[in-house]
Design a protein around this motif. Structure first.
Motif, mmCIF file in Angstrom:
data_model
loop_
_atom_site.group_PDB
_atom_site.id
_atom_site.type_symbol
_atom_site.label_atom_id
_atom_site.label_comp_id
_atom_site.label_asym_id
_atom_site.label_seq_id
_atom_site.Cartn_x
_atom_site.Cartn_y
_atom_site.Cartn_z
ATOM 1 N N ASP A 1 0.929 -1.333 -0.008
ATOM 2 C CA ASP A 1 -0.013 0.140 0.026
ATOM 3 C C ASP A 1 0.686 1.210 0.021
ATOM 4 O OD1 ASP A 1 -2.518 -1.168 -0.010
ATOM 5 O OD2 ASP A 1 -3.261 -0.347 1.781
ATOM 6 N N ALA A 2 1.776 1.324 0.551
ATOM 7 C CA ALA A 2 2.795 2.397 0.868
ATOM 8 C C ALA A 2 3.350 2.635 -0.713
ATOM 9 C CB ALA A 2 4.031 2.246 1.859
ATOM 10 N N GLU A 3 3.744 1.684 -1.215
ATOM 11 C CA GLU A 3 4.449 1.998 -2.517
ATOM 12 C C GLU A 3 3.262 2.558 -3.620
ATOM 13 O OE1 GLU A 3 7.794 -1.171 -2.418
ATOM 14 O OE2 GLU A 3 6.808 -1.204 -4.052
ATOM 15 N N LEU A 4 2.263 1.843 -3.604
ATOM 16 C CA LEU A 4 1.012 2.280 -4.042
ATOM 17 C C LEU A 4 0.746 3.846 -3.855
ATOM 18 C CD1 LEU A 4 -2.053 0.195 -4.316
ATOM 19 C CD2 LEU A 4 -0.923 1.000 -6.304
ATOM 20 N N LYS A 5 0.799 4.047 -2.535
ATOM 21 C CA LYS A 5 0.615 5.762 -2.336
ATOM 22 C C LYS A 5 1.699 6.558 -2.876
ATOM 23 C CE LYS A 5 -2.364 4.495 1.451
ATOM 24 N NZ LYS A 5 -2.528 4.328 2.776
ATOM 25 N N ARG A 6 2.918 5.942 -2.761
ATOM 26 C CA ARG A 6 3.981 6.856 -3.236
ATOM 27 C C ARG A 6 3.774 7.038 -4.925
ATOM 28 N NH1 ARG A 6 6.746 8.152 0.548
ATOM 29 N NH2 ARG A 6 7.365 6.789 2.344
ATOM 30 N N MET A 7 3.280 6.050 -5.473
ATOM 31 C CA MET A 7 3.054 6.219 -6.767
ATOM 32 C C MET A 7 2.022 7.142 -7.098
ATOM 33 S SD MET A 7 2.386 2.870 -9.103
ATOM 34 C CE MET A 7 1.255 2.821 -10.299
ATOM 35 N N LEU A 8 1.049 7.141 -6.320
ATOM 36 C CA LEU A 8 -0.095 8.169 -6.425
ATOM 37 C C LEU A 8 0.440 9.651 -6.391
ATOM 38 C CD1 LEU A 8 -3.310 6.378 -4.788
ATOM 39 C CD2 LEU A 8 -3.125 7.431 -6.943
ATOM 40 N N LEU A 9 1.298 9.720 -5.334
ATOM 41 C CA LEU A 9 1.802 10.920 -4.999
ATOM 42 C C LEU A 9 2.605 11.601 -6.084
ATOM 43 C CD1 LEU A 9 2.744 13.222 -3.097
ATOM 44 C CD2 LEU A 9 4.303 11.743 -2.053
ATOM 45 N N LYS A 10 3.513 10.630 -6.679
ATOM 46 C CA LYS A 10 4.705 11.099 -7.749
ATOM 47 C C LYS A 10 3.821 11.301 -9.284
ATOM 48 C CE LYS A 10 8.866 9.377 -9.711
ATOM 49 N NZ LYS A 10 9.604 10.493 -9.572
ATOM 50 N N LEU A 11 2.996 10.545 -9.397
ATOM 51 C CA LEU A 11 2.387 10.603 -10.695
ATOM 52 C C LEU A 11 0.670 11.031 -10.773
ATOM 53 C CD1 LEU A 11 3.386 7.123 -12.170
ATOM 54 C CD2 LEU A 11 4.280 9.339 -12.572
ATOM 55 N N SER A 12 0.091 11.547 -9.846
ATOM 56 C CA SER A 12 -1.315 11.817 -9.693
ATOM 57 C C SER A 12 -2.135 10.641 -9.950
ATOM 58 C CB SER A 12 -1.445 12.961 -10.576
ATOM 59 O OG SER A 12 -1.927 12.527 -11.851
ATOM 60 N N PRO A 13 -3.265 10.749 -9.495
ATOM 61 C CA PRO A 13 -4.170 9.477 -9.632
ATOM 62 C C PRO A 13 -4.212 8.900 -11.274
ATOM 63 C CG PRO A 13 -5.142 11.146 -8.278
ATOM 64 C CD PRO A 13 -3.942 11.656 -8.631
ATOM 65 N N GLU A 14 -4.580 10.034 -12.213
ATOM 66 C CA GLU A 14 -4.624 9.633 -13.505
ATOM 67 C C GLU A 14 -3.279 9.151 -14.082
ATOM 68 O OE1 GLU A 14 -5.506 12.492 -16.547
ATOM 69 O OE2 GLU A 14 -5.486 10.826 -17.873
#
Ligand code: ATP
Ligand code: MG
Length: 416
Positions: A303-316
């Motif tokens: 989950d933490a890595e998923l959230k970092r991905m969201l932070l870096k790239l935005s949801p879209e």
């Protein structure tokens, strides 16, 4: 006329209708004097009539000789529809429709539509030497309509593909993107690899490249073509799929376990950037495509890595990256289908977004003002916010103001 008639015959919804007429420009102005008319390209015989939606009307033309394989040196008007149709690139684009006379099809376009064939109007070699972009347009129509080229057209396209070097990058880019968006893209890319790799020479090494991997059923270029076709129809995403493994041949070594490609995601991202800049892609496209390629192997494990991905790239952006990963994985083995693991990641990501779980500073239950009130100042504030976000993302603490403040106090008294 042209694309509109073709799409109408095929039952594809079509938008921009081009109208063509034997009337000369000044005669058109007279005929349409009760409408608003924009003299879009009146020298070339084109006006736009607002009916009220804009309709382009063009006088029958013949192109003059071509000296730079690009612009005809001159255009002249003709009263003959057949001559106008003869300058068009492919038979399927050279059918006219008359409200009373029906279809006018002097080059057998209707038959070619039935057979699913892209065939040059006239001698393909001559037509491709007049304007080399037509070589790539032939592939584009194969992809868009899921057609194949007729033999003589295909032979000329392959052997003359090098002439695309002389075509402006902007024109090639437009056709390349349209090619990627077609429903027949897999066959178009694999069937006409000489043409595609004339636009992107870096792909040459990928054609037939044996990855020596038990994870892969296909050579590298075929894998790339399948990955493109597995992506949703999104231009940037499909560009990313086209270029995602482009550096693999340069990163390759093999041992008793098979082929390896260290750092190929990073290297492919760098190469993709060069290629896209060369093709004059706009900055936001370059940025998005390069970012996804760079991270296309970093499947989030927690989950933490998923959230970092969201932070870096935005949801879209994050959603698109997951789609690229899915397409990549579906293109490894024949009949692989979509990876369950990645589908689960996507579901989880949607949950995170929907439920409002915190993954960015904005979502944090604390902000700079609160920290200032609590006595933080200067650089400390930014550092404290970052520490708090990390701790929340890692699920060390809840996203709760009090808990965050307590955590930060603890961190500071530890001298961190
Ligand atoms: P789309 O629906 O994708 O726009 P289209 O057939 O309308 O497809 P366009 O690129 O808009 O394609 O071109 C309109 C028409 O003009 C074509 O159908 C073709 O008859 C003619 N045409 C366009 N470009 C060329 C070219 N380079 N050489 C010859 N004819 C061309
Ligand atoms: Mg068009």
């Amino acid at each position: 006329m042209g694309g509109w008639v073709r799409d109408r015959i095929m039952g594809i919804p079509c938008s921009d209708m081009d109208v063509t007429t034997s009337a000369l420009p000044e005669e058109m102005l007279e005929v349409f004097k009760d409408y608003r008319v924009i003299p879009t390209g009146i020298k070339h015989g084109t006006v736009t009539v607002l009916m009220p939606e804009p309709v382009e009307v063009t006088t029958y033309r013949v192109d003059g000789s071509y000296s730079d394989s690009r612009h005809p040196d001159s255009v002249s008007f003709t009263r003959s529809l057949r001559e106008d149709l003869a300058r068009r690139d492919f038979t399927v684009n050279a059918i006219a429709y008359h409200p009373e006379l029906g279809y006018i099809d002097p080059f057998g376009g209707m038959e070619d539509i039935k057979r699913g064939v892209i065939r040059a109007v006239g001698d393909p070699e001559r037509r491709f030497s007049e304007d080399a972009l037509r070589i790539l347009r032939a592939v584009r129509f194969c992809s868009r309509l899921d057609f194949t080229m007729d033999d003589a057209t295909a032979r000329a396209a392959e052997s003359m593909a090098w002439r695309l070097d002389g075509v402006s990058p902007e024109r090639k880019y437009v056709e390349l993107v349209k090619t990627l968006m077609g429903k027949g893209v897999r066959r178009a890319l694999t069937g006409y690899s000489q043409v595609i790799s004339a636009v992107i020479p870096e792909l040459k090494k990928c054609i037939g490249f044996d990855q020596k991997s038990r994870h892969h059923d296909f050579d590298l270029y075929t894998h790339i073509a399948i990955a493109v076709s597995q992506c949703p129809r999104h231009a940037e995403l499909r560009l990313a799929a086209l270029l995602h493994d482009i550096a693999k041949p340069d990163c390759f070594y093999s041992d008793e376990r098979g082929g390896h490609f260290p750092e190929h995601a990073q290297k492919s991202a760098e190469m993709a950037e060069g290629i896209l800049r060369r093709l004059r892609a706009d900055n936001s496209t370059v940025k998005a495509v390069v970012g996804w390629i760079k991270h296309h192997r970093d499947i989030p494990k927690s989950d933490a890595e998923l959230k970092r991905m969201l932070l870096k790239l935005s949801p879209e952006g994050a959603e698109r990256l997951l789609e690229l990963m899915m397409a990549d994985s579906a293109a490894k083995k024949a009949g692989a289908g979509v990876s369950r693991e990645l589908l689960n990641k996507r579901r989880r990501m949607e949950q995170i977004i929907k439920s409002g779980e915190c993954y960015s500073l904005r979502g944090l239950d604390i902000d700079g003002d609160i920290l200032i009130e609590a006595g933080y100042c200067g650089k400390e504030i930014g550092r404290a916010l970052q520490l708090a976000l990390d701790a929340v993302i890692e699920d060390k603490i809840k996203n709760d103001r009090r808990e965050i403040e307590k955590y930060l106090k603890g961190m500071l008294s530890n001298g961190k």
